[in-house]
Design a protein around this motif. Structure first.
Motif, PDB file in Angstrom:
ATOM      1  N   ASP A 175       0.869  -1.175   0.000  1.00 27.94           N
ATOM      2  CA  ASP A 175       0.000   0.000   0.000  1.00 27.94           C
ATOM      3  C   ASP A 175       0.905   1.224   0.000  1.00 27.94           C
ATOM      4  OD1 ASP A 175      -1.823   2.121   0.610  1.00 27.94           O
ATOM      5  OD2 ASP A 175      -3.174   0.655   1.523  1.00 27.94           O
ATOM      6  N   GLU A 176       0.908   1.976  -1.083  1.00 33.69           N
ATOM      7  CA  GLU A 176       1.809   3.127  -1.197  1.00 33.69           C
ATOM      8  C   GLU A 176       1.600   4.165  -0.106  1.00 33.69           C
ATOM      9  OE1 GLU A 176       1.690   4.730  -5.150  1.00 33.69           O
ATOM     10  OE2 GLU A 176       3.091   3.215  -5.856  1.00 33.69           O
ATOM     11  N   ARG A 177       0.425   4.182   0.495  1.00 36.07           N
ATOM     12  CA  ARG A 177       0.146   5.166   1.541  1.00 36.07           C
ATOM     13  C   ARG A 177       0.692   4.730   2.895  1.00 36.07           C
ATOM     14  NH1 ARG A 177      -6.076   4.779   0.536  1.00 36.07           N
ATOM     15  NH2 ARG A 177      -5.359   2.641   0.655  1.00 36.07           N
ATOM     16  N   LYS A 228       5.538  -0.259   0.235  1.00 31.30           N
ATOM     17  CA  LYS A 228       4.976   0.516  -0.872  1.00 31.30           C
ATOM     18  C   LYS A 228       4.934  -0.256  -2.187  1.00 31.30           C
ATOM     19  CE  LYS A 228       6.281   5.219   0.454  1.00 31.30           C
ATOM     20  NZ  LYS A 228       6.968   6.422  -0.016  1.00 31.30           N
ATOM     21  N   LYS A 229       5.935  -1.095  -2.417  1.00 30.47           N
ATOM     22  CA  LYS A 229       6.124  -1.702  -3.738  1.00 30.47           C
ATOM     23  C   LYS A 229       6.397  -3.200  -3.612  1.00 30.47           C
ATOM     24  CE  LYS A 229       6.837   1.026  -6.855  1.00 30.47           C
ATOM     25  NZ  LYS A 229       5.788   1.279  -7.820  1.00 30.47           N
ATOM     26  N   PRO A 230       6.007  -3.982  -4.609  1.00 32.37           N
ATOM     27  CA  PRO A 230       6.294  -5.420  -4.562  1.00 32.37           C
ATOM     28  C   PRO A 230       7.786  -5.733  -4.602  1.00 32.37           C
ATOM     29  CG  PRO A 230       5.394  -4.797  -6.703  1.00 32.37           C
ATOM     30  CD  PRO A 230       5.272  -3.598  -5.810  1.00 32.37           C
ATOM     31  N   ASN A 251      -1.238  -9.155   0.298  1.00 31.08           N
ATOM     32  CA  ASN A 251      -2.433  -8.420  -0.102  1.00 31.08           C
ATOM     33  C   ASN A 251      -2.017  -7.111  -0.765  1.00 31.08           C
ATOM     34  OD1 ASN A 251      -4.370  -6.013   0.925  1.00 31.08           O
ATOM     35  ND2 ASN A 251      -5.537  -7.792   0.315  1.00 31.08           N
ATOM     36  N   VAL A 252      -2.599  -6.802  -1.899  1.00 31.56           N
ATOM     37  CA  VAL A 252      -2.328  -5.541  -2.588  1.00 31.56           C
ATOM     38  C   VAL A 252      -3.494  -4.599  -2.305  1.00 31.56           C
ATOM     39  CG1 VAL A 252      -1.826  -4.422  -4.792  1.00 31.56           C
ATOM     40  CG2 VAL A 252      -1.108  -6.795  -4.407  1.00 31.56           C
ATOM     41  N   GLY A 253      -3.153  -3.430  -1.763  1.00 28.05           N
ATOM     42  CA  GLY A 253      -4.158  -2.419  -1.479  1.00 28.05           C
ATOM     43  C   GLY A 253      -4.125  -1.322  -2.518  1.00 28.05           C
ATOM     44  N   ASN A 254      -3.467  -0.222  -2.191  1.00 27.43           N
ATOM     45  CA  ASN A 254      -3.448   0.933  -3.080  1.00 27.43           C
ATOM     46  C   ASN A 254      -2.073   1.114  -3.711  1.00 27.43           C
ATOM     47  OD1 ASN A 254      -4.857   3.478  -3.996  1.00 27.43           O
ATOM     48  ND2 ASN A 254      -3.032   4.331  -3.052  1.00 27.43           N
ATOM     49  N   MET A 255      -2.060   1.258  -5.027  1.00 28.98           N
ATOM     50  CA  MET A 255      -0.860   1.632  -5.768  1.00 28.98           C
ATOM     51  C   MET A 255      -1.297   2.756  -6.699  1.00 28.98           C
ATOM     52  SD  MET A 255       0.824  -2.126  -6.487  1.00 28.98           S
ATOM     53  CE  MET A 255       2.379  -1.469  -7.096  1.00 28.98           C
ATOM     54  N   SER A 256      -0.796   3.948  -6.423  1.00 27.32           N
ATOM     55  CA  SER A 256      -1.276   5.166  -7.075  1.00 27.32           C
ATOM     56  C   SER A 256      -0.990   5.227  -8.563  1.00 27.32           C
ATOM     57  CB  SER A 256      -0.636   6.390  -6.406  1.00 27.32           C
ATOM     58  OG  SER A 256      -0.923   6.384  -5.043  1.00 27.32           O
ATOM     59  N   GLN A 257      -1.835   5.993  -9.243  1.00 27.40           N
ATOM     60  CA  GLN A 257      -1.660   6.225 -10.670  1.00 27.40           C
ATOM     61  C   GLN A 257      -0.591   7.292 -10.882  1.00 27.40           C
ATOM     62  OE1 GLN A 257      -5.266   7.166 -12.707  1.00 27.40           O
ATOM     63  NE2 GLN A 257      -4.299   7.139 -14.713  1.00 27.40           N
ATOM     64  N   HIS A 275      -3.349   1.283 -15.371  1.00 23.52           N
ATOM     65  CA  HIS A 275      -4.498   1.169 -14.485  1.00 23.52           C
ATOM     66  C   HIS A 275      -5.060  -0.251 -14.568  1.00 23.52           C
ATOM     67  CE1 HIS A 275      -8.036   2.651 -12.373  1.00 23.52           C
ATOM     68  NE2 HIS A 275      -8.780   2.017 -13.257  1.00 23.52           N
ATOM     69  N   LEU A 276      -5.092  -0.957 -13.420  1.00 23.52           N
ATOM     70  CA  LEU A 276      -5.640  -2.314 -13.394  1.00 23.52           C
ATOM     71  C   LEU A 276      -6.979  -2.386 -12.677  1.00 23.52           C
ATOM     72  CD1 LEU A 276      -2.485  -4.522 -12.716  1.00 23.52           C
ATOM     73  CD2 LEU A 276      -3.563  -3.962 -14.897  1.00 23.52           C
ATOM     74  N   THR A 277      -7.101  -1.671 -11.566  1.00 19.52           N
ATOM     75  CA  THR A 277      -8.364  -1.590 -10.832  1.00 19.52           C
ATOM     76  C   THR A 277      -8.525  -0.147 -10.366  1.00 19.52           C
ATOM     77  OG1 THR A 277      -7.530  -1.993  -8.588  1.00 19.52           O
ATOM     78  CG2 THR A 277      -8.005  -3.949  -9.939  1.00 19.52           C
ATOM     79  N   GLN A 278      -9.608   0.104  -9.675  1.00 14.25           N
ATOM     80  CA  GLN A 278      -9.863   1.460  -9.179  1.00 14.25           C
ATOM     81  C   GLN A 278      -8.699   1.982  -8.333  1.00 14.25           C
ATOM     82  OE1 GLN A 278     -13.491   1.772  -6.968  1.00 14.25           O
ATOM     83  NE2 GLN A 278     -13.179   3.910  -6.465  1.00 14.25           N
ATOM     84  N   SER A 279      -8.017   1.104  -7.619  1.00 19.04           N
ATOM     85  CA  SER A 279      -6.965   1.562  -6.710  1.00 19.04           C
ATOM     86  C   SER A 279      -5.585   0.971  -6.986  1.00 19.04           C
ATOM     87  CB  SER A 279      -7.359   1.220  -5.272  1.00 19.04           C
ATOM     88  OG  SER A 279      -7.496  -0.180  -5.145  1.00 19.04           O
ATOM     89  N   ILE A 280      -5.464   0.167  -8.042  1.00 18.35           N
ATOM     90  CA  ILE A 280      -4.175  -0.477  -8.314  1.00 18.35           C
ATOM     91  C   ILE A 280      -3.687  -0.103  -9.705  1.00 18.35           C
ATOM     92  CG2 ILE A 280      -2.920  -2.649  -8.514  1.00 18.35           C
ATOM     93  CD1 ILE A 280      -5.008  -3.847  -6.568  1.00 18.35           C
ATOM     94  N   ASN A 281      -2.516   0.516  -9.730  1.00 20.68           N
ATOM     95  CA  ASN A 281      -1.847   0.936 -10.953  1.00 20.68           C
ATOM     96  C   ASN A 281      -0.408   0.447 -10.849  1.00 20.68           C
ATOM     97  OD1 ASN A 281      -3.932   3.063 -12.103  1.00 20.68           O
ATOM     98  ND2 ASN A 281      -3.796   3.348  -9.893  1.00 20.68           N
ATOM     99  N   VAL A 282       0.102  -0.222 -11.880  1.00 25.99           N
ATOM    100  CA  VAL A 282       1.440  -0.801 -11.786  1.00 25.99           C
ATOM    101  C   VAL A 282       2.346  -0.355 -12.928  1.00 25.99           C
ATOM    102  CG1 VAL A 282       0.624  -2.825 -10.498  1.00 25.99           C
ATOM    103  CG2 VAL A 282       0.788  -2.944 -12.959  1.00 25.99           C
ATOM    104  N   THR A 283       3.630  -0.327 -12.622  1.00 25.82           N
ATOM    105  CA  THR A 283       4.664  -0.048 -13.621  1.00 25.82           C
ATOM    106  C   THR A 283       5.171  -1.369 -14.173  1.00 25.82           C
ATOM    107  OG1 THR A 283       6.475  -0.179 -12.020  1.00 25.82           O
ATOM    108  CG2 THR A 283       5.428   1.997 -12.322  1.00 25.82           C
ATOM    109  N   ASP A 284       6.021  -1.293 -15.188  1.00 26.40           N
ATOM    110  CA  ASP A 284       6.654  -2.509 -15.712  1.00 26.40           C
ATOM    111  C   ASP A 284       7.460  -3.198 -14.613  1.00 26.40           C
ATOM    112  OD1 ASP A 284       5.561  -2.012 -18.209  1.00 26.40           O
ATOM    113  OD2 ASP A 284       7.439  -1.309 -19.103  1.00 26.40           O
TER     114      ASP A 284
END
Length: 173
Positions: free
Chosen positions: A20-22, A95-97, A114-120, A126-135
């Motif tokens: 969770d990035e927060r 914050k990050k995997p 568990n993956v919570g929030n990963m900011s855009q 964008h994968l879900t409302q709250s999960i955005n991932v980089t390469d």
């Protein structure tokens, strides 16, 4: 509950691992920590350990009566493997995997994450409302999955648990 073992013995109980990035915020401090009955939140981040302002903010955000550790990858991994928190219910937050991949490289084993929030950001998909991932995130998630770690997505404890591997299939390389 996740048990980290060394030489066949239980050395520490990690009740949950969350990306969770927060880090510590309302959901983690109130909902998750209460649901898990965690006695300690362990934040692992190599950058935050060098930033007194961020460390102070985390200390202020933690729930009353819950201990807090703010550690880098090497120190947290060494503490876990040495059994420093025996008999505590530890909630590990990063914050990050890639941080969890680094901890695995140090010898720490995880059953479920568990993956919570990963900011855009400009560099994320964008994968879900709250999960955005980089390469880089995408590749780190696959390292975790390839190591046999179960990865789920669940924002708050009352949400349904989703298989993160299914969500990750929408990522376009």
């Amino acid at each position: 509950m996740i048990f980290i073992t060394k030489f066949g013995g239980i050395i520490m109980s990690i009740v949950a691992v969350r990306i969770d990035e927060r880090l510590i915020h309302g959901q983690v401090a109130n909902l998750w920590t209460t649901k898990l009955q965690a006695s300690r939140i362990m934040v692992v981040d190599n950058d935050i350990i060098k930033n007194d302002i961020q460390k102070t903010a985390l200390k202020l955000a933690k729930p009353a009566g819950v201990n807090l550790s703010i550690l880098g990858v090497k120190k947290s991994s060494a503490n876990i493997l040495a059994g420093k928190y025996d008999s505590q219910k530890v909630f590990l937050v990063v914050k990050k995997p890639s941080i969890l991949v680094s901890m695995m490289e140090e010898g720490v084993k995880f059953d479920t994450i568990n993956v919570g929030n990963m900011s855009q950001k400009d560099t994320t998909q964008h994968l879900t409302q709250s999960i955005n991932v980089t390469d880089d995130d995408y590749h780190a998630f696959h390292q975790l999955l390839d190591a046999g770690v179960k990865v789920t997505a669940q924002m708050v404890p009352s949400d349904n648990i989703k298989n993160f591997e299914d969500i990750l299939k929408d990522y376009k390389i």
